[in-house]
Design an enzyme around this catalytic site. Structure first.
Site, short mmCIF file in Angstrom:
data_model
loop_
_atom_site.label_atom_id
_atom_site.label_comp_id
_atom_site.label_asym_id
_atom_site.label_seq_id
_atom_site.Cartn_x
_atom_site.Cartn_y
_atom_site.Cartn_z
N LYS A 123 0.90 -1.05 0.02
CA LYS A 123 0.09 -0.12 -0.01
C LYS A 123 0.94 1.18 0.15
CE LYS A 123 -2.77 -0.92 3.69
NZ LYS A 123 -4.03 -0.79 4.49
N LYS B 93 2.45 2.28 2.48
CA LYS B 93 2.38 2.79 3.77
C LYS B 93 3.57 2.29 4.83
CE LYS B 93 -2.30 4.33 5.03
NZ LYS B 93 -3.15 4.38 5.98
N1 C2G Z 1 -10.37 6.51 9.58
C1 C2G Z 1 -11.23 7.59 10.13
N2 C2G Z 1 -10.87 8.67 10.43
C2 C2G Z 1 -9.56 9.18 10.54
C3 C2G Z 1 -8.73 8.07 10.21
C4 C2G Z 1 -8.95 6.99 9.62
O1 C2G Z 1 -12.48 7.23 10.05
N3 C2G Z 1 -9.14 10.30 10.98
C5 C2G Z 1 -10.75 5.52 9.12
C6 C2G Z 1 -10.41 4.93 7.65
O2 C2G Z 1 -11.25 5.73 6.90
C7 C2G Z 1 -10.29 3.58 7.44
C8 C2G Z 1 -9.80 3.18 9.22
O3 C2G Z 1 -10.06 4.17 10.01
O4 C2G Z 1 -11.75 2.99 7.34
C9 C2G Z 1 -8.57 2.79 9.14
O5 C2G Z 1 -7.81 3.90 8.80
P1 C2G Z 1 -6.34 3.26 8.14
O6 C2G Z 1 -5.67 2.62 9.03
O7 C2G Z 1 -5.76 4.72 7.67
O8 C2G Z 1 -6.81 2.33 7.06
P2 C2G Z 1 -6.35 2.21 5.41
O9 C2G Z 1 -4.66 2.40 5.35
O10 C2G Z 1 -6.81 3.27 4.57
O11 C2G Z 1 -6.67 0.69 5.11
O12 C2G Z 1 -8.15 -2.55 2.38
C10 C2G Z 1 -8.53 -1.32 3.01
C11 C2G Z 1 -7.33 -0.74 3.45
O13 C2G Z 1 -6.56 -1.79 4.31
C12 C2G Z 1 -7.61 0.50 4.42
#
Ligand code: C2G
Length: 129
Positions: free
Chosen positions: A44, A46
């Protein structure tokens, strides 16, 4: 029971994550969370501060979470939906529209993100640029 599914990296766990999981759990009876593995995070693009085992343990400790499992690639969601008999797939709306193809298998819900908090902003607080 109504089963809910979501995925995420959950690095440097913060209130944005907590509020997403709390709202997601409110959409059913059992919340299943796929936590991105360290290798998948590399895919990803990240860079994680906290390793998978710790990120998974933190999410698994939450009252709102029923089951945690590793997310290793982009391709496993349909399989997971079937394996866990999922009724609702939920993601924050930064993903809005990206998972609409899963509507063939279950409900798809995008929830508003929590403004003003992110893993990146936490890192910047530690090491101001
Ligand atoms: N999130 C949120 N508000 C934030 C940060 C994150 O609502 N301020 C939500 C994101 O939208 C997501 C969840 O928290 O639904 C997890 O965020 P991340 O760890 O950044 O997930 P991500 O890297 O987007 O992984 O296959 C899908 C991916 O694995 C999603």
């Amino acid at each position: 029971p109504k089963n809910v599914l979501t995925y995420g990296t959950y690095d440097l766990f913060h209130v944005g994550h907590a509020r997403l999981l709390e709202r997601a759990s409110g959409l059913g009876d059992r919340l299943f969370v796929g936590v991105s593995s360290d290798s998948f995070n590399a895919i990803k693009g990240k860079e994680c501060v906290i390793p998978y085992d710790d990120r998974a343990e933190i999410v698994a400790a939450l009252r709102h979470v029923h089951h945690v499992f590793p997310e290793n690639d982009w391709e496993q969601k349909v399989e997971d939906i079937q394996r866990y008999n999922i009724d609702v797939f939920v993601m924050g709306d930064d993903w809005a529209g990206k998972f609409d193809h899963l509507k063939a298998h279950c409900e798809v819900v995008y929830l508003p993100r929590t403004e003003g908090i992110s893993t990146t902003s936490l890192k910047d607080r530690l090491y101001p640029l």
